[in-house]
Every structure is written in structure tokens, then in C-alpha cells.
Write a protein that holds these residues in place. Structure first.
Motif, PDB file in Angstrom:
ATOM      1  N   LEU A 119      35.083  43.355  36.184  1.00  0.00           N
ATOM      2  CA  LEU A 119      35.911  43.088  36.382  1.00  0.00           C
ATOM      3  C   LEU A 119      36.965  42.382  36.122  1.00  0.00           C
ATOM      4  O   LEU A 119      36.534  41.067  35.482  1.00  0.00           O
ATOM      5  CB  LEU A 119      36.578  42.984  38.119  1.00  0.00           C
ATOM      6  N   SER A 120      37.897  43.130  34.998  1.00  0.00           N
ATOM      7  CA  SER A 120      38.730  41.776  34.595  1.00  0.00           C
ATOM      8  C   SER A 120      39.826  40.746  35.082  1.00  0.00           C
ATOM      9  O   SER A 120      39.645  40.657  36.493  1.00  0.00           O
ATOM     10  CB  SER A 120      39.756  42.669  33.941  1.00  0.00           C
ATOM     11  N   LYS A 121      40.138  39.757  34.693  1.00  0.00           N
ATOM     12  CA  LYS A 121      40.599  38.037  35.506  1.00  0.00           C
ATOM     13  C   LYS A 121      41.395  38.693  35.994  1.00  0.00           C
ATOM     14  O   LYS A 121      41.384  37.950  37.250  1.00  0.00           O
ATOM     15  CB  LYS A 121      40.383  37.236  34.115  1.00  0.00           C
ATOM     16  N   ASP A 122      42.016  39.555  35.630  1.00  0.00           N
ATOM     17  CA  ASP A 122      43.398  40.071  36.396  1.00  0.00           C
ATOM     18  C   ASP A 122      43.752  41.213  37.674  1.00  0.00           C
ATOM     19  O   ASP A 122      43.613  41.567  37.963  1.00  0.00           O
ATOM     20  CB  ASP A 122      44.741  39.642  35.374  1.00  0.00           C
ATOM     21  N   GLY A 123      41.624  41.234  37.720  1.00  0.00           N
ATOM     22  CA  GLY A 123      41.445  42.626  38.387  1.00  0.00           C
ATOM     23  C   GLY A 123      42.468  43.792  38.624  1.00  0.00           C
ATOM     24  O   GLY A 123      42.440  44.972  39.250  1.00  0.00           O
ATOM     25  N   GLN A 124      42.886  44.203  36.867  1.00  0.00           N
ATOM     26  CA  GLN A 124      43.518  45.567  36.713  1.00  0.00           C
ATOM     27  C   GLN A 124      42.516  46.308  36.954  1.00  0.00           C
ATOM     28  O   GLN A 124      42.734  47.542  35.837  1.00  0.00           O
ATOM     29  CB  GLN A 124      44.663  45.118  36.247  1.00  0.00           C
ATOM     30  N   TYR A 125      41.066  45.970  35.783  1.00  0.00           N
ATOM     31  CA  TYR A 125      40.257  47.493  35.235  1.00  0.00           C
ATOM     32  C   TYR A 125      38.945  46.375  35.235  1.00  0.00           C
ATOM     33  O   TYR A 125      38.566  45.415  35.541  1.00  0.00           O
ATOM     34  CB  TYR A 125      40.863  47.131  33.842  1.00  0.00           C
ATOM     35  N   LEU A 126      38.452  48.049  35.977  1.00  0.00           N
ATOM     36  CA  LEU A 126      36.791  47.830  35.303  1.00  0.00           C
ATOM     37  C   LEU A 126      35.841  48.160  33.897  1.00  0.00           C
ATOM     38  O   LEU A 126      36.544  49.393  33.253  1.00  0.00           O
ATOM     39  CB  LEU A 126      36.240  48.537  36.427  1.00  0.00           C
ATOM     40  N   ALA A 127      34.850  47.159  33.037  1.00  0.00           N
ATOM     41  CA  ALA A 127      34.637  47.823  32.089  1.00  0.00           C
ATOM     42  C   ALA A 127      32.799  48.379  32.995  1.00  0.00           C
ATOM     43  O   ALA A 127      32.759  47.398  33.784  1.00  0.00           O
ATOM     44  CB  ALA A 127      33.464  46.498  31.802  1.00  0.00           C
ATOM     45  N   ILE A 128      32.906  49.673  32.422  1.00  0.00           N
ATOM     46  CA  ILE A 128      31.220  50.630  32.944  1.00  0.00           C
ATOM     47  C   ILE A 128      30.643  50.202  31.864  1.00  0.00           C
ATOM     48  O   ILE A 128      30.624  50.577  30.924  1.00  0.00           O
ATOM     49  CB  ILE A 128      31.771  51.721  33.543  1.00  0.00           C
ATOM     50  N   ILE A 129      28.779  49.923  32.016  1.00  0.00           N
ATOM     51  CA  ILE A 129      28.218  50.649  31.051  1.00  0.00           C
ATOM     52  C   ILE A 129      26.860  51.470  32.050  1.00  0.00           C
ATOM     53  O   ILE A 129      26.557  50.848  33.012  1.00  0.00           O
ATOM     54  CB  ILE A 129      27.424  49.598  30.237  1.00  0.00           C
ATOM     55  N   THR A 130      27.170  52.925  31.195  1.00  0.00           N
ATOM     56  CA  THR A 130      25.986  53.575  31.599  1.00  0.00           C
ATOM     57  C   THR A 130      25.725  54.429  30.849  1.00  0.00           C
ATOM     58  O   THR A 130      25.992  54.614  29.334  1.00  0.00           O
ATOM     59  CB  THR A 130      27.236  55.258  32.704  1.00  0.00           C
ATOM     60  N   ARG A 131      24.641  55.441  31.198  1.00  0.00           N
ATOM     61  CA  ARG A 131      23.653  55.933  30.501  1.00  0.00           C
ATOM     62  C   ARG A 131      24.016  57.454  30.623  1.00  0.00           C
ATOM     63  O   ARG A 131      23.204  58.579  29.406  1.00  0.00           O
ATOM     64  CB  ARG A 131      22.079  56.021  30.528  1.00  0.00           C
ATOM     65  N   ILE A 132      24.529  58.282  31.256  1.00  0.00           N
ATOM     66  CA  ILE A 132      24.506  58.880  31.260  1.00  0.00           C
ATOM     67  C   ILE A 132      26.484  59.839  31.719  1.00  0.00           C
ATOM     68  O   ILE A 132      26.876  59.365  32.450  1.00  0.00           O
ATOM     69  CB  ILE A 132      24.213  59.975  32.595  1.00  0.00           C
ATOM     70  N   PRO A 133      26.651  61.244  30.853  1.00  0.00           N
ATOM     71  CA  PRO A 133      25.681  61.391  29.574  1.00  0.00           C
ATOM     72  C   PRO A 133      24.926  61.610  28.748  1.00  0.00           C
ATOM     73  O   PRO A 133      24.537  61.626  28.161  1.00  0.00           O
ATOM     74  CB  PRO A 133      26.959  62.858  30.073  1.00  0.00           C
ATOM     75  N   CYS A 167      28.291  43.212  30.645  1.00  0.00           N
ATOM     76  CA  CYS A 167      28.888  42.914  30.298  1.00  0.00           C
ATOM     77  C   CYS A 167      29.885  42.623  30.567  1.00  0.00           C
ATOM     78  O   CYS A 167      29.580  41.328  31.575  1.00  0.00           O
ATOM     79  CB  CYS A 167      29.708  44.411  29.340  1.00  0.00           C
ATOM     80  N   THR A 168      31.186  41.492  30.214  1.00  0.00           N
ATOM     81  CA  THR A 168      32.289  40.280  30.967  1.00  0.00           C
ATOM     82  C   THR A 168      33.229  40.595  30.005  1.00  0.00           C
ATOM     83  O   THR A 168      33.474  41.476  29.204  1.00  0.00           O
ATOM     84  CB  THR A 168      31.372  38.814  31.160  1.00  0.00           C
ATOM     85  N   TRP A 169      34.295  39.913  30.423  1.00  0.00           N
ATOM     86  CA  TRP A 169      35.973  40.227  29.928  1.00  0.00           C
ATOM     87  C   TRP A 169      36.196  38.767  29.513  1.00  0.00           C
ATOM     88  O   TRP A 169      35.762  37.853  29.991  1.00  0.00           O
ATOM     89  CB  TRP A 169      37.033  40.944  31.388  1.00  0.00           C
ATOM     90  N   SER A 170      37.175  38.906  28.123  1.00  0.00           N
ATOM     91  CA  SER A 170      37.622  37.720  27.638  1.00  0.00           C
ATOM     92  C   SER A 170      38.384  37.413  28.718  1.00  0.00           C
ATOM     93  O   SER A 170      38.764  37.950  29.647  1.00  0.00           O
ATOM     94  CB  SER A 170      37.978  37.818  26.804  1.00  0.00           C
ATOM     95  N   ILE A 171      39.224  35.886  28.806  1.00  0.00           N
ATOM     96  CA  ILE A 171      39.393  35.245  29.851  1.00  0.00           C
ATOM     97  C   ILE A 171      40.870  35.764  29.741  1.00  0.00           C
ATOM     98  O   ILE A 171      41.747  36.293  30.621  1.00  0.00           O
ATOM     99  CB  ILE A 171      39.692  33.922  29.540  1.00  0.00           C
ATOM    100  N   ASP A 172      41.959  36.106  28.423  1.00  0.00           N
ATOM    101  CA  ASP A 172      42.761  36.579  28.487  1.00  0.00           C
ATOM    102  C   ASP A 172      42.985  38.146  28.267  1.00  0.00           C
ATOM    103  O   ASP A 172      44.057  38.704  28.835  1.00  0.00           O
ATOM    104  CB  ASP A 172      43.663  36.663  27.671  1.00  0.00           C
ATOM    105  N   GLY A 173      41.779  38.313  29.471  1.00  0.00           N
ATOM    106  CA  GLY A 173      40.953  40.298  29.271  1.00  0.00           C
ATOM    107  C   GLY A 173      42.171  41.119  27.959  1.00  0.00           C
ATOM    108  O   GLY A 173      41.767  42.759  28.386  1.00  0.00           O
ATOM    109  N   GLN A 174      41.584  40.922  26.491  1.00  0.00           N
ATOM    110  CA  GLN A 174      41.821  41.471  25.513  1.00  0.00           C
ATOM    111  C   GLN A 174      40.517  42.530  25.285  1.00  0.00           C
ATOM    112  O   GLN A 174      41.025  43.544  24.072  1.00  0.00           O
ATOM    113  CB  GLN A 174      42.222  41.266  24.225  1.00  0.00           C
TER     114      GLN A 174
END
Length: 257
Positions: A119-133, A167-174
Motif C-alpha cells: 500500500l502506498s504511504k497515502d493509502g491511495q494505491y496498491l502495488a501488485i506483483i502477480t504471476r498470471i497471466p 515490493c514497497t513504495w517510496s515515501i513520496d509515493g512516486q
């Protein structure tokens, strides 16, 4: 559960009375820690541990038996959590948000295979790593919606590709920060990379690690990143990388302690 001071090295042990625990995550107010618990029947649940008293509170009972995977996250206001579970009916792996006060849940995303979320530090976005498709890194709104693919790792076989599901987010969310296995060198190794959350080319940060890199987390000061590492040659360990941002690395080799 052991809490260790980074300043003094002092350790405080909390005896929880729970079965096997793992994946500790601090609450935003620093008063509690959310953990995954596996009971004697191999059912998994989520519990909140008060760091002052050691008391525990059931957040998701093991009786619900949604196998944990990836990583769980607190919302910035501490009122909700994001976690991964598998639906027993359709067999899909799901990213779920749960309101702690009401227990209400919402499925945000689902896949045929396990997912890693951050989850981004501001709670606005989720980064996802997936294998499929295909093995890929994407971003979705934290309220749910279409995934925006940032990077495709190039092969459908997640294991042979060597992508670490973390994965993780930078503090500024960029930026989204992740580790990538580089087998195209004489001495294959993990390399820390980042990509703009809006898309673009990946940027290698110049810091490498011979052993597996997992559980990436950026310190609130933005200057340190922690991760766990393990190989068949060394026991599990917790590491910290300093000076891992390119703007801080001019003429400096990132240190590993």
C-alpha cells in the motif's frame, strides 16, 4: 514477539500465548502490531497485539480459514486492513479490505495465482506483483478498479524468471521499489530497482544482494530500506541498506550492515 530498538539494540519480548506467528506489521499509531497466526489445525487468522500490555485481539478468526499470502497492510488511519486470501468457492486469490470496527469486507482484485501487495504511504494505491497471466508489476486504486501494468517481467514462469514477490513504495509515493534477479552476470544476484508509479522504464538503484530479498520496507525517514534475506548457505537474517536512493549515491557505494 520481540521488539528491538534500532538506537540502543535493547530488546523486549512479548509472550502472546498464540500459536505460530509471523508477518508483523506496526499499526499507524505504533500502539499495536498485526500478525498472522497459524493454529494447530494449520488454519490462519489475523490478530492484533497490544505492544504495551501484550494482550491480543482477534481480527480475523482462523475459523474463516482464508489462507494468508503476500503481505497485509494497515490503512493510514488504522481503521482498515488490506490482506490476501483465497476464496474456497471459486479458488481465486483475492485482495480484500476489511473494516476493523464492522468486519465489513470488499474484494478489490482477484487472480488465479498468489499476489504480493504493498500500500502506498497515502493509502491511495496498491502495488501488485502477480504471476498470471504474465509475471508483472501493476498498480490499482486502493478502493478497487482496473490494474495499470507498470512492468512486465517477460516470462510467464515466475520461478525461472527469478522475480522476488516483494515490493514497497517510496515515501513520496512516486516510485514502487522491488528486487529483480539478474542472471546475466558472472555472479548472479538480486538488484534493487524502482519504477515510477505512473509508468516508465525501470531504474536500477545500484545496490545488490547475493541472497534472496524479501519483505522490503522503506523507513519513514526515506533514507533506509529494510528487508529479510535467506539462502541455503546462511541462516535467515534482517538487513538494512543505507543510501539506497540515486540522489544520495553519487560517488558512494551503498552500504550493507
Amino acid at each position: 514477539l520481540v521488539i528491538r530498538s534500532l538506537d540502543t539494540g535493547e530488546e523486549r519480548e512479548i509472550i502472546t500465548g498464540l500459536d505460530r506467528i509471523g508477518f508483523p506489521r506496526w499499526s499507524p499509531d505504533g500502539q499495536s502490531i498485526l500478525v498472522v497466526v497459524r493454529n494447530k489445525n494449520n488454519q490462519e487468522g489475523y490478530y492484533r497485539i497490544n505492544v504495551q500490555t501484550g494482550s491480543t485481539e482477534t481480527i480475523i478468526s482462523p475459523a474463516e480459514n482464508k489462507p494468508h499470502f503476500g503481505r497485509h497492510e494497515w490503512s493510514p488511519d488504522g481503521k482498515s486492513i488490506f490482506y490476501g486470501g483465497r476464496d474456497d468457492v471459486n479458488g481465486m486469490y483475492q485482495i480484500i479490505t476489511r473494516e476493523l470496527k464492522t468486519g465489513n469486507e470488499k474484494v478489490l482484485y482477484q487472480s488465479e495465482d498468489r499476489l504480493h501487495i504493498s500500500l502506498s504511504k497515502d493509502g491511495q494505491y496498491l502495488a501488485i506483483i502477480t504471476r498470471i497471466p504474465t509475471a508483472s508489476l501493476s498498480v490499482i486504486p486502493a478502493v478497487g478498479g482496473e490494474a495499470n501494468e507498470l512492468f512486465r517481467f517477460g516470462r510467464e514462469d515466475f520461478i525461472s524468471l527469478g522475480v522476488q514477490g516483494s515490493c514497497t513504495w517510496s515515501i513520496d509515493g512516486q516510485y514502487v521499489i522491488f528486487a529483480l534477479w539478474d542472471a546475466n552476470v558472472d555472479d548472479p544476484q538480486w538488484e534493487l530497482c524502482r519504477i515510477n508509479a505512473g509508468g516508465g522504464e525501470i531504474e536500477k538503484l545500484g545496490l545488490t544482494m547475493k541472497y534472496r530479498v524479501r519483505n522490503l520496507s522503506v523507513h519513514p525517514d526515506g533514507q533506509h530500506i529494510t528487508f529479510s534475506s535467506k539462502s541455503k548457505y546462511i541462516p535467515p537474517a534482517l538487513w538494512v541498506m543505507e543510501n539506497f536512493l540515486p540522489s544520495l549515491m553519487t560517488g558512494i557505494e551503498g552500504s550493507k550492515e
